[in-house]
Scaffold this motif. Structure first.
Motif, PDB file in Angstrom:
ATOM      1  N   VAL A 190      16.204  25.241 -15.643  1.00 12.36           N
ATOM      2  CA  VAL A 190      16.999  26.030 -14.710  1.00 12.36           C
ATOM      3  C   VAL A 190      17.487  25.147 -13.572  1.00 12.36           C
ATOM      4  CG1 VAL A 190      14.954  26.722 -13.391  1.00 12.36           C
ATOM      5  CG2 VAL A 190      17.008  28.126 -13.299  1.00 12.36           C
ATOM      6  N   LYS A 191      18.687  25.394 -13.094  1.00 15.57           N
ATOM      7  CA  LYS A 191      19.261  24.646 -11.979  1.00 15.57           C
ATOM      8  C   LYS A 191      20.054  25.610 -11.115  1.00 15.57           C
ATOM      9  CE  LYS A 191      21.234  22.106 -15.032  1.00 15.57           C
ATOM     10  NZ  LYS A 191      22.009  21.035 -15.739  1.00 15.57           N
ATOM     11  N   GLY A 192      20.437  25.170  -9.930  1.00 14.27           N
ATOM     12  CA  GLY A 192      21.212  26.066  -9.080  1.00 14.27           C
ATOM     13  C   GLY A 192      21.097  25.727  -7.612  1.00 14.27           C
ATOM     14  N   GLN A 193      21.421  26.726  -6.774  1.00 17.33           N
ATOM     15  CA  GLN A 193      21.455  26.542  -5.325  1.00 17.33           C
ATOM     16  C   GLN A 193      20.371  27.396  -4.669  1.00 17.33           C
ATOM     17  OE1 GLN A 193      24.598  27.561  -6.948  1.00 17.33           O
ATOM     18  NE2 GLN A 193      24.680  25.364  -7.413  1.00 17.33           N
ATOM     19  N   ARG A 194      19.881  26.894  -3.547  1.00 19.99           N
ATOM     20  CA  ARG A 194      18.835  27.596  -2.791  1.00 19.99           C
ATOM     21  C   ARG A 194      19.179  27.580  -1.313  1.00 19.99           C
ATOM     22  NH1 ARG A 194      13.458  24.420  -2.490  1.00 19.99           N
ATOM     23  NH2 ARG A 194      14.603  23.396  -0.812  1.00 19.99           N
ATOM     24  N   ILE A 195      18.999  28.712  -0.659  1.00 14.82           N
ATOM     25  CA  ILE A 195      19.167  28.805   0.800  1.00 14.82           C
ATOM     26  C   ILE A 195      17.865  29.327   1.389  1.00 14.82           C
ATOM     27  CG2 ILE A 195      20.426  29.831   2.716  1.00 14.82           C
ATOM     28  CD1 ILE A 195      22.839  30.110   0.915  1.00 14.82           C
ATOM     29  N   TYR A 196      17.258  28.529   2.249  1.00 11.55           N
ATOM     30  CA  TYR A 196      16.033  28.938   2.946  1.00 11.55           C
ATOM     31  C   TYR A 196      16.398  29.301   4.383  1.00 11.55           C
ATOM     32  CZ  TYR A 196      11.483  28.722   5.234  1.00 11.55           C
ATOM     33  OH  TYR A 196      10.362  29.011   5.965  1.00 11.55           O
ATOM     34  N   GLN A 197      15.920  30.469   4.837  1.00 15.27           N
ATOM     35  CA  GLN A 197      16.214  30.941   6.198  1.00 15.27           C
ATOM     36  C   GLN A 197      14.913  31.293   6.905  1.00 15.27           C
ATOM     37  OE1 GLN A 197      19.084  34.253   5.709  1.00 15.27           O
ATOM     38  NE2 GLN A 197      19.242  33.514   3.598  1.00 15.27           N
ATOM     39  N   GLU A 198      14.835  30.879   8.142  1.00 20.16           N
ATOM     40  CA  GLU A 198      13.643  31.153   8.943  1.00 20.16           C
ATOM     41  C   GLU A 198      14.095  31.503  10.358  1.00 20.16           C
ATOM     42  OE1 GLU A 198      10.453  28.106  10.622  1.00 20.16           O
ATOM     43  OE2 GLU A 198      10.193  28.394   8.456  1.00 20.16           O
ATOM     44  N   PHE A 199      13.829  32.744  10.774  1.00 20.54           N
ATOM     45  CA  PHE A 199      14.207  33.204  12.105  1.00 20.54           C
ATOM     46  C   PHE A 199      12.987  33.827  12.772  1.00 20.54           C
ATOM     47  CE2 PHE A 199      18.070  33.476   9.544  1.00 20.54           C
ATOM     48  CZ  PHE A 199      18.971  32.763  10.335  1.00 20.54           C
ATOM     49  N   GLY A 200      12.764  33.481  14.037  1.00 22.80           N
ATOM     50  CA  GLY A 200      11.616  34.061  14.716  1.00 22.80           C
ATOM     51  C   GLY A 200      11.595  33.731  16.184  1.00 22.80           C
ATOM     52  N   ILE A 201      10.485  34.095  16.813  1.00 21.97           N
ATOM     53  CA  ILE A 201      10.269  33.833  18.231  1.00 21.97           C
ATOM     54  C   ILE A 201       8.845  33.338  18.418  1.00 21.97           C
ATOM     55  CG2 ILE A 201      11.989  35.436  19.157  1.00 21.97           C
ATOM     56  CD1 ILE A 201       9.747  37.500  19.444  1.00 21.97           C
ATOM     57  N   ASN A 202       8.664  32.546  19.464  1.00 21.45           N
ATOM     58  CA  ASN A 202       7.343  32.006  19.807  1.00 21.45           C
ATOM     59  C   ASN A 202       7.092  32.205  21.291  1.00 21.45           C
ATOM     60  OD1 ASN A 202       4.887  30.432  19.427  1.00 21.45           O
ATOM     61  ND2 ASN A 202       5.944  28.797  20.544  1.00 21.45           N
ATOM     62  N   LEU A 203       5.901  32.667  21.608  1.00 18.64           N
ATOM     63  CA  LEU A 203       5.488  32.820  23.011  1.00 18.64           C
ATOM     64  C   LEU A 203       4.445  31.758  23.312  1.00 18.64           C
ATOM     65  CD1 LEU A 203       5.399  34.307  25.728  1.00 18.64           C
ATOM     66  CD2 LEU A 203       3.687  35.856  24.728  1.00 18.64           C
ATOM     67  N   PRO A 204       4.841  30.663  23.990  1.00 20.81           N
ATOM     68  CA  PRO A 204       3.875  29.601  24.284  1.00 20.81           C
ATOM     69  C   PRO A 204       3.244  29.788  25.666  1.00 20.81           C
ATOM     70  CG  PRO A 204       6.094  28.809  24.720  1.00 20.81           C
ATOM     71  CD  PRO A 204       6.221  30.260  24.320  1.00 20.81           C
ATOM     72  N   ILE A 205       1.938  29.615  25.703  1.00 18.85           N
ATOM     73  CA  ILE A 205       1.216  29.600  26.980  1.00 18.85           C
ATOM     74  C   ILE A 205       0.431  28.298  27.016  1.00 18.85           C
ATOM     75  CG2 ILE A 205      -0.513  30.731  28.416  1.00 18.85           C
ATOM     76  CD1 ILE A 205       0.196  33.367  27.029  1.00 18.85           C
ATOM     77  N   THR A 206       0.799  27.410  27.920  1.00 15.13           N
ATOM     78  CA  THR A 206       0.192  26.078  27.977  1.00 15.13           C
ATOM     79  C   THR A 206      -0.462  25.858  29.329  1.00 15.13           C
ATOM     80  OG1 THR A 206       1.913  25.240  26.491  1.00 15.13           O
ATOM     81  CG2 THR A 206       0.619  23.614  27.686  1.00 15.13           C
ATOM     82  N   ARG A 207      -1.693  25.404  29.297  1.00 19.22           N
ATOM     83  CA  ARG A 207      -2.426  25.055  30.498  1.00 19.22           C
ATOM     84  C   ARG A 207      -3.037  23.669  30.299  1.00 19.22           C
ATOM     85  NH1 ARG A 207       0.161  28.815  31.546  1.00 19.22           N
ATOM     86  NH2 ARG A 207      -0.450  30.823  32.486  1.00 19.22           N
ATOM     87  N   ASN A 208      -3.539  23.056  31.377  1.00 18.61           N
ATOM     88  CA  ASN A 208      -4.125  21.726  31.228  1.00 18.61           C
ATOM     89  C   ASN A 208      -5.460  21.769  30.492  1.00 18.61           C
ATOM     90  OD1 ASN A 208      -5.687  22.909  33.176  1.00 18.61           O
ATOM     91  ND2 ASN A 208      -5.246  21.407  34.786  1.00 18.61           N
ATOM     92  N   TYR A 209      -6.010  22.945  30.254  1.00 19.02           N
ATOM     93  CA  TYR A 209      -7.273  23.065  29.536  1.00 19.02           C
ATOM     94  C   TYR A 209      -7.079  23.656  28.131  1.00 19.02           C
ATOM     95  CZ  TYR A 209      -6.664  27.743  31.550  1.00 19.02           C
ATOM     96  OH  TYR A 209      -6.150  28.951  31.937  1.00 19.02           O
ATOM     97  N   GLY A 210      -5.826  23.841  27.687  1.00 19.46           N
ATOM     98  CA  GLY A 210      -5.615  24.361  26.346  1.00 19.46           C
ATOM     99  C   GLY A 210      -4.275  25.048  26.209  1.00 19.46           C
ATOM    100  N   PHE A 211      -4.106  25.751  25.092  1.00 17.81           N
ATOM    101  CA  PHE A 211      -2.852  26.463  24.841  1.00 17.81           C
ATOM    102  C   PHE A 211      -3.114  27.703  23.997  1.00 17.81           C
ATOM    103  CE2 PHE A 211      -3.201  23.651  21.138  1.00 17.81           C
ATOM    104  CZ  PHE A 211      -2.904  24.508  20.091  1.00 17.81           C
ATOM    105  N   LEU A 212      -2.158  28.622  24.028  1.00 23.53           N
ATOM    106  CA  LEU A 212      -2.160  29.798  23.168  1.00 23.53           C
ATOM    107  C   LEU A 212      -0.716  30.055  22.754  1.00 23.53           C
ATOM    108  CD1 LEU A 212      -3.732  32.224  21.939  1.00 23.53           C
ATOM    109  CD2 LEU A 212      -3.093  33.519  23.999  1.00 23.53           C
ATOM    110  N   ASN A 213      -0.452  29.972  21.451  1.00 21.18           N
ATOM    111  CA  ASN A 213       0.888  30.212  20.916  1.00 21.18           C
ATOM    112  C   ASN A 213       0.857  31.442  20.017  1.00 21.18           C
ATOM    113  OD1 ASN A 213       1.995  27.955  22.156  1.00 21.18           O
ATOM    114  ND2 ASN A 213       1.563  26.623  20.425  1.00 21.18           N
TER     115      ASN A 213
END
Length: 400
Positions: free
Chosen positions: A141-164
């Motif tokens: 089998v052969k052909g074409q492929r389209i991969y889509q990825e849509f989203g959101i991220n809420l990053p919380i960064t501190r000098n002692y760690g992070f939460l994503n």
């Protein structure tokens, strides 16, 4: 700035009876990399040989050449806009193993990835698009492929760690043609993925064997949920199941490539501790331990015939990296199945440097394939190698 490296060899009227261009044997190798501006990047990695036995017969000065099963032929151009990365890539492989079929040719692949700093309030957008055409000389089998990825991220960064915290929707669309049909068919799969990942970092001053160090303790946790979609009829153009290790604990997929949307309902727990030389800032020891706890079976597999992965927890994953001194270094990874009380996989390598230019290595590897690969035997190896300069012009290298 950049570079070109073009090399090749030609052997005329070779006496060995090998398939290829008569008795003439050759190799072509091209490497290129450049970034002529802050926006543009280009790269080429192209190798081709006259016959399957060329590297094993003539490029016997390196061990890696003896193990190769395919030669990469790839060219890529990237344009870095203010907020986007646009990429164009062509890739194929030359198979040099008689018992392995040719890989698919990716001619071409177009990528669009969001890389900007703009936010929707506290939220970062996640956007990735990859469109590719896959071809092969085989009746597959052969052909074409389209991969889509849509989203959101809420990053919380501190000098002692992070939460994503992130949420995204993934979708793969295909336009396929099978060898036994002139008709094209459309296939698609999609799923939502939610992920919460956090890490804390604690440190204290300590002393070990008379060495003043900063010791860290870094607990890390991730909850991952990815919905299931039936992959029946979905081809495998460029995907593979990743080998499990501590490094895989906090990924959001167990596959490489873009043909499988891994389903998951799992909690990953891990902890790392480091010893950092307080005087030089060099990391002396890093030790990690972790496990994945699955709350449901994982149904998406590379092949439709593969059984679902059970909802049991993963093996305990252990990783160690230690620089005992300027002369000694130890690296090790271990997967321990607590239910069976035995190791699923292990490797350890000890390196000794009698001086700055010489090195002696001794290693051990154990690999027990999962149940779905029962036909594959357990692999157990001991390997050793050494590189020792003799004078300014000569050095000795050997491996077993």
């Amino acid at each position: 700035t950049g570079f070109w490296d073009i090399s090749g060899t030609y052997l005329r009227d070779n006496d060995l009876n090998v398939p290829g261009d008569g008795n003439n044997r050759w190799l072509v190798n091209v490497r290129q990399s450049s970034d002529p501006s802050a926006r543009l990047r280009t790269s080429i990695d192209f190798s081709k040989v006259s016959d399957n036995e060329y590297l094993r017969d003539l490029e016997n000065n390196t061990l890696s050449a003896q193990r190769q099963t395919a030669l990469l032929q790839r060219a890529r151009v990237d344009w870095l806009a203010d907020n986007w990365l646009f990429g164009l890539e062509a890739q194929q492989f030359q198979s040099i193993a008689d018992d392995l079929i040719d890989n698919y040719k990716r001619l071409p692949q177009v990528s669009v990835i969001w890389r900007g700093d703009a936010k929707l309030g506290p939220l970062e957008p996640l956007i990735k698009l990859k469109a590719a055409n896959f071809d092969t000389d085989l009746d597959e089998v052969k052909g074409q492929r389209i991969y889509q990825e849509f989203g959101i991220n809420l990053p919380i960064t501190r000098n002692y760690g992070f939460l994503n915290t992130s949420l995204m929707h993934r979708r793969i669309q295909y336009r396929l043609k099978t060898p036994d049909s002139k008709q094209r068919r459309n296939e698609s799969v999609s799923s939502w993925l939610g992920r919460v990942e956090g890490r804390l970092e604690f440190e204290r001053d300590a002393e070990f064997f008379g060495l003043s160090v900063t010791q860290t303790l870094e607990p890390r946790v991730q909850y991952l949920f990815a919905g299931y979609d039936d992959h029946s009829g979905i081809p495998d153009f460029d995907s593979a199941e990743l080998t499990f290790s501590y490094r895989q604990l906090f990924r959001n997929t167990r596959f490489s490539g873009y043909d499988r949307l891994a389903d998951a309902n799992q909690l990953s727990l891990g902890v790392t501790s480091r010893l950092i030389d307080a005087r030089t800032g060099k990391e002396r020891v890093s030790i990690s331990l972790g496990q994945v706890i699955n709350f449901s079976e994982q149904l998406v597999r590379l092949k439709e015939s593969d059984a679902a992965l059970t909802d049991e927890g993963s093996a305990l994953a252990f990783a160690l990296s230690m620089t005992a001194s300027e002369r000694w270094r130890i690296d090790s990874n271990l997967l321990f199945d607590s239910a069976k009380a035995e190791a699923d996989a292990a490797n350890i390598r000890v390196s000794y440097r009698p001086n700055k230019d010489a090195v002696v290595n001794l290693g051990y590897t154990l690999r027990d394939p999962p149940a779905s690969f029962a036909a594959r035997p357990i692999t157990e190896q001991i390997n050793t190698s050494a590189y020792i300069p003799i004078n300014d012009n000569w050095a000795a290298f050997g491996a077993l």
